[in-house]
Design a protein around this motif. Sequence first.
Motif, PDB file in Angstrom:
ATOM      1  N   VAL A 196       0.869  -1.181   0.000  1.00 51.85           N
ATOM      2  CA  VAL A 196       0.000   0.000   0.000  1.00 51.85           C
ATOM      3  C   VAL A 196       0.900   1.223   0.000  1.00 51.85           C
ATOM      4  N   SER A 197       0.900   1.961  -1.098  1.00 48.25           N
ATOM      5  CA  SER A 197       1.732   3.168  -1.238  1.00 48.25           C
ATOM      6  C   SER A 197       3.202   2.887  -0.910  1.00 48.25           C
ATOM      7  N   GLY A 198       3.692   1.765  -1.390  1.00 51.25           N
ATOM      8  CA  GLY A 198       5.107   1.432  -1.221  1.00 51.25           C
ATOM      9  C   GLY A 198       5.461   0.725   0.072  1.00 51.25           C
ATOM     10  N   LEU A 199       4.496   0.531   0.965  1.00 52.64           N
ATOM     11  CA  LEU A 199       4.745  -0.167   2.233  1.00 52.64           C
ATOM     12  C   LEU A 199       3.940  -1.461   2.285  1.00 52.64           C
ATOM     13  N   LEU A 200       4.476  -2.464   2.974  1.00 48.85           N
ATOM     14  CA  LEU A 200       3.778  -3.729   3.132  1.00 48.85           C
ATOM     15  C   LEU A 200       3.043  -3.770   4.469  1.00 48.85           C
ATOM     16  N   TYR A 201       1.787  -4.238   4.416  1.00 47.62           N
ATOM     17  CA  TYR A 201       0.980  -4.408   5.617  1.00 47.62           C
ATOM     18  C   TYR A 201       0.433  -5.836   5.633  1.00 47.62           C
ATOM     19  N   PRO A 202       0.361  -6.457   6.818  1.00 47.45           N
ATOM     20  CA  PRO A 202      -0.283  -7.774   6.902  1.00 47.45           C
ATOM     21  C   PRO A 202      -1.803  -7.598   6.870  1.00 47.45           C
ATOM     22  N   PHE A 203      -2.446  -8.190   5.878  1.00 50.39           N
ATOM     23  CA  PHE A 203      -3.888  -8.002   5.745  1.00 50.39           C
ATOM     24  C   PHE A 203      -4.687  -9.011   6.568  1.00 50.39           C
ATOM     25  N   GLN A 204      -3.985  -9.937   7.214  1.00 52.00           N
ATOM     26  CA  GLN A 204      -4.680 -10.791   8.182  1.00 52.00           C
ATOM     27  C   GLN A 204      -3.881 -10.841   9.477  1.00 52.00           C
ATOM     28  N   ILE A 205      -4.582 -10.584  10.579  1.00 56.34           N
ATOM     29  CA  ILE A 205      -3.992 -10.548  11.910  1.00 56.34           C
ATOM     30  C   ILE A 205      -4.817 -11.462  12.804  1.00 56.34           C
ATOM     31  N   VAL A 206      -4.174 -12.464  13.370  1.00 59.87           N
ATOM     32  CA  VAL A 206      -4.866 -13.412  14.242  1.00 59.87           C
ATOM     33  C   VAL A 206      -4.291 -13.280  15.648  1.00 59.87           C
ATOM     34  N   SER A 207      -5.129 -12.851  16.581  1.00 58.98           N
ATOM     35  CA  SER A 207      -4.723 -12.704  17.978  1.00 58.98           C
ATOM     36  C   SER A 207      -5.200 -13.919  18.761  1.00 58.98           C
ATOM     37  N   PHE A 208      -4.255 -14.654  19.348  1.00 57.88           N
ATOM     38  CA  PHE A 208      -4.594 -15.875  20.069  1.00 57.88           C
ATOM     39  C   PHE A 208      -4.912 -15.541  21.522  1.00 57.88           C
ATOM     40  N   LEU A 209      -6.201 -15.451  21.805  1.00 58.75           N
ATOM     41  CA  LEU A 209      -6.654 -15.079  23.139  1.00 58.75           C
ATOM     42  C   LEU A 209      -6.617 -16.296  24.059  1.00 58.75           C
ATOM     43  N   PRO A 210      -6.141 -16.134  25.284  1.00 54.77           N
ATOM     44  CA  PRO A 210      -6.057 -17.276  26.194  1.00 54.77           C
ATOM     45  C   PRO A 210      -7.442 -17.783  26.594  1.00 54.77           C
ATOM     46  N   GLY A 211      -7.612 -19.107  26.516  1.00 54.60           N
ATOM     47  CA  GLY A 211      -8.846 -19.713  26.985  1.00 54.60           C
ATOM     48  C   GLY A 211     -10.054 -19.523  26.109  1.00 54.60           C
ATOM     49  N   GLY A 212      -9.869 -19.127  24.849  1.00 54.34           N
ATOM     50  CA  GLY A 212     -11.020 -18.893  23.980  1.00 54.34           C
ATOM     51  C   GLY A 212     -10.613 -18.864  22.525  1.00 54.34           C
ATOM     52  N   PRO A 213     -11.564 -18.632  21.634  1.00 57.32           N
ATOM     53  CA  PRO A 213     -11.250 -18.555  20.205  1.00 57.32           C
ATOM     54  C   PRO A 213     -10.443 -17.304  19.888  1.00 57.32           C
ATOM     55  N   PRO A 214      -9.704 -17.310  18.782  1.00 56.32           N
ATOM     56  CA  PRO A 214      -8.900 -16.150  18.428  1.00 56.32           C
ATOM     57  C   PRO A 214      -9.753 -14.992  17.922  1.00 56.32           C
ATOM     58  N   GLU A 215      -9.160 -13.805  17.958  1.00 55.02           N
ATOM     59  CA  GLU A 215      -9.764 -12.631  17.319  1.00 55.02           C
ATOM     60  C   GLU A 215      -9.060 -12.456  15.978  1.00 55.02           C
ATOM     61  N   ILE A 216      -9.832 -12.460  14.885  1.00 51.79           N
ATOM     62  CA  ILE A 216      -9.268 -12.375  13.539  1.00 51.79           C
ATOM     63  C   ILE A 216      -9.650 -11.041  12.915  1.00 51.79           C
ATOM     64  N   VAL A 217      -8.640 -10.304  12.469  1.00 51.93           N
ATOM     65  CA  VAL A 217      -8.854  -9.041  11.766  1.00 51.93           C
ATOM     66  C   VAL A 217      -8.391  -9.220  10.327  1.00 51.93           C
ATOM     67  N   THR A 218      -9.305  -9.054   9.389  1.00 51.71           N
ATOM     68  CA  THR A 218      -8.980  -9.142   7.965  1.00 51.71           C
ATOM     69  C   THR A 218      -9.124  -7.751   7.364  1.00 51.71           C
ATOM     70  N   LEU A 219      -7.998  -7.153   6.994  1.00 50.49           N
ATOM     71  CA  LEU A 219      -8.029  -5.807   6.428  1.00 50.49           C
ATOM     72  C   LEU A 219      -8.592  -5.839   5.016  1.00 50.49           C
ATOM     73  N   GLN A 220      -9.346  -4.805   4.693  1.00 53.82           N
ATOM     74  CA  GLN A 220      -9.867  -4.634   3.338  1.00 53.82           C
ATOM     75  C   GLN A 220      -9.213  -3.449   2.633  1.00 53.82           C
ATOM     76  N   SER A 221      -8.797  -2.436   3.428  1.00 53.10           N
ATOM     77  CA  SER A 221      -8.079  -1.296   2.860  1.00 53.10           C
ATOM     78  C   SER A 221      -7.282  -0.610   3.960  1.00 53.10           C
ATOM     79  N   VAL A 222      -6.198   0.043   3.542  1.00 50.20           N
ATOM     80  CA  VAL A 222      -5.341   0.811   4.457  1.00 50.20           C
ATOM     81  C   VAL A 222      -5.056   2.151   3.804  1.00 50.20           C
ATOM     82  N   ASN A 223      -5.202   3.221   4.582  1.00 47.88           N
ATOM     83  CA  ASN A 223      -4.885   4.563   4.092  1.00 47.88           C
ATOM     84  C   ASN A 223      -4.006   5.256   5.127  1.00 47.88           C
ATOM     85  N   ALA A 224      -2.765   5.563   4.751  1.00 47.07           N
ATOM     86  CA  ALA A 224      -1.825   6.226   5.664  1.00 47.07           C
ATOM     87  C   ALA A 224      -1.809   7.718   5.403  1.00 47.07           C
ATOM     88  N   ASN A 225      -1.651   8.490   6.493  1.00 44.05           N
ATOM     89  CA  ASN A 225      -1.633   9.947   6.399  1.00 44.05           C
ATOM     90  C   ASN A 225      -0.420  10.482   7.136  1.00 44.05           C
TER      91      ASN A 225
END
Length: 241
Positions: A196-225
């Motif tokens: 994105v504008s010359g920089l790399l971003y991870p479009f999927q982020i999986v947070s492994f929460l203790p004692g439960g299912p993970p929180e998954i963030v799937t990026l659709q767009s990134v805009n830096a300012n």
Amino acid sequence: MRSAGFGLLICLLLLNVSVLAQQSTTSQQVSPAQPASDPQAVAVVQAAITALGGAAAIGQAQSWTFQAQTQGPHSNGNVDYLISTDTDTGKLVRRDGTTRRAPAVHSHFVPALVGAILLKESQDPEFSMQYAGLSTLDSKPVTTIVFTIGKVKFPAQIWTFDAANLPVQIDFRLSAEIGARESFPIVVALSDYRPVSGLLYPFQIVSFLPGGPPEIVTLQSVNANATSAPNDYNGAAGDLR
């Protein structure tokens, strides 16, 4: 008598100088100092910063707007999200009616800014970097770097990099900070890097929460300012204080 008195004075002066020198040396020895980073670790981190877009480009952004889909116990659905280097996240009202600054916000979106985190921590004298060797993750070769704090080299964060020098897993034993937001103190997996504008971003982020299912963030767009914007608490996107 004059000669004897003068000699005694010289001896006293030399003794004082010797004592002061010993005190200065002792002070330098006991003063806390962050251990030097391992040159091999520094090389890996610098290669990662370069792979993510380079220090100059990474350092220009001051705020980031994301559109994403979230799935997990903290947030579900499509969200818009803003992260800024601004350190204010609003005010809280006390019982007596006065206000105080709100505490930092734990955010699942902070790991998306791996370039900014790496650049900031590699320049922070509180951190040192230690090379922890080669291994495999999901049957692929990886390199592990440990960010440590203090003379005892407390392992604050454990970073894992793939063969392309991109971070694929981070153990945030100590949270990373961007402005007034900080990562959760958990293990996070990063994948699907896109430019994105010359920089790399991870479009999927999986947070492994203790004692439960993970929180998954799937990026659709990134805009830096290049300018900083006020931070707002975003509970719908999984923010927690």
